[in-house]
Design an enzyme around this catalytic site. Structure first.
Site, PDB file in Angstrom:
ATOM      1  N   TYR A 123     -10.345  15.521  -1.276  1.00  0.00           N
ATOM      2  CA  TYR A 123     -11.579  16.630  -0.705  1.00  0.00           C
ATOM      3  C   TYR A 123     -10.995  17.219  -1.625  1.00  0.00           C
ATOM      4  O   TYR A 123     -12.152  17.677  -2.533  1.00  0.00           O
ATOM      5  CB  TYR A 123     -12.100  16.901   0.479  1.00  0.00           C
ATOM      6  CG  TYR A 123     -11.471  15.784   1.138  1.00  0.00           C
ATOM      7  CD1 TYR A 123     -11.993  14.643   0.943  1.00  0.00           C
ATOM      8  CD2 TYR A 123     -10.889  16.144   2.457  1.00  0.00           C
ATOM      9  CE1 TYR A 123     -12.206  13.422   2.269  1.00  0.00           C
ATOM     10  CE2 TYR A 123     -11.217  15.189   3.324  1.00  0.00           C
ATOM     11  CZ  TYR A 123     -11.931  13.630   3.257  1.00  0.00           C
ATOM     12  OH  TYR A 123     -12.314  13.220   4.050  1.00  0.00           O
TER      13      TYR A 123
ATOM     14  N   GLU B 215     -15.908  17.895   7.420  1.00  0.00           N
ATOM     15  CA  GLU B 215     -14.810  17.869   7.789  1.00  0.00           C
ATOM     16  C   GLU B 215     -13.380  17.138   8.415  1.00  0.00           C
ATOM     17  O   GLU B 215     -13.430  15.569   8.662  1.00  0.00           O
ATOM     18  CB  GLU B 215     -14.644  18.847   9.356  1.00  0.00           C
ATOM     19  CG  GLU B 215     -13.987  19.122  10.121  1.00  0.00           C
ATOM     20  CD  GLU B 215     -14.692  19.368  11.254  1.00  0.00           C
ATOM     21  OE1 GLU B 215     -15.075  20.300  11.960  1.00  0.00           O
ATOM     22  OE2 GLU B 215     -14.797  18.995  12.470  1.00  0.00           O
TER      23      GLU B 215
END
Length: 152
Positions: free
Chosen positions: A119, A108
């Site tokens: 990511y 997150e």
């Protein structure tokens, strides 16, 4: 003699902007490290494990449960950013988590975090959003974005 908690906190203190409230305290990290299924990786200035007595240039902290693992924190000391250390840590996180049996990896991040490109580079996809999760003192709250990577 520096220990691994010292190394993690050295990077944490340098890398996390206090305005966002994302950094963990020494107590929080220490408590996490003694919990079962919590793992960490350290990277020296060349991306490999730091040598005895040397500070780390980066770290990753994760927690596993069943066939999932969550990347809780990842950071690179700003003095060593742009050298591929974040990529090395991400690759090592993915490999070691999958070696432990994880088939889904989660993380997150704060909306607008520049690490999003890292990511996505490793195949993480946006799967959710928590509105106004990050409270920034008197600043505008920011959303948290959840990402997942499925084992291929």
């Amino acid at each position: 003699m520096i220990d691994d908690l010292d190394r993690i906190m050295h990077v944490m203190d340098a890398a996390f902007d206090p305005a966002y409230g994302e950094a963990w305290s020494r107590g929080q990290v220490g408590d996490a490290l003694v919990m079962p299924n919590t793992y960490y990786l350290l990277a020296g200035i060349d991306g490999s494990d730091p040598q005895e007595g040397q500070q780390a240039a980066g770290f990753a902290l994760s927690r596993g449960a069943a066939d999932e693992e969550e990347l809780l924190l990842i950071a690179v000391d700003p003095a060593h950013q742009g050298k591929g250390i974040g990529s090395i840590l991400m690759q090592r996180f993915i490999e070691t988590a999958q070696d432990r049996g994880a088939v889904r990896l989660f993380l997150e991040m704060r909306d607008g975090n520049s690490a999003e490109s890292l990511y996505r580079k490793y195949g993480f996809d946006n799967v959710g959003r928590r509105k106004h999760y990050y409270r920034r003192g008197m600043g505008t709250p920011l959303d948290a974005i959840t990402f997942v990577l499925h084992k291929k």
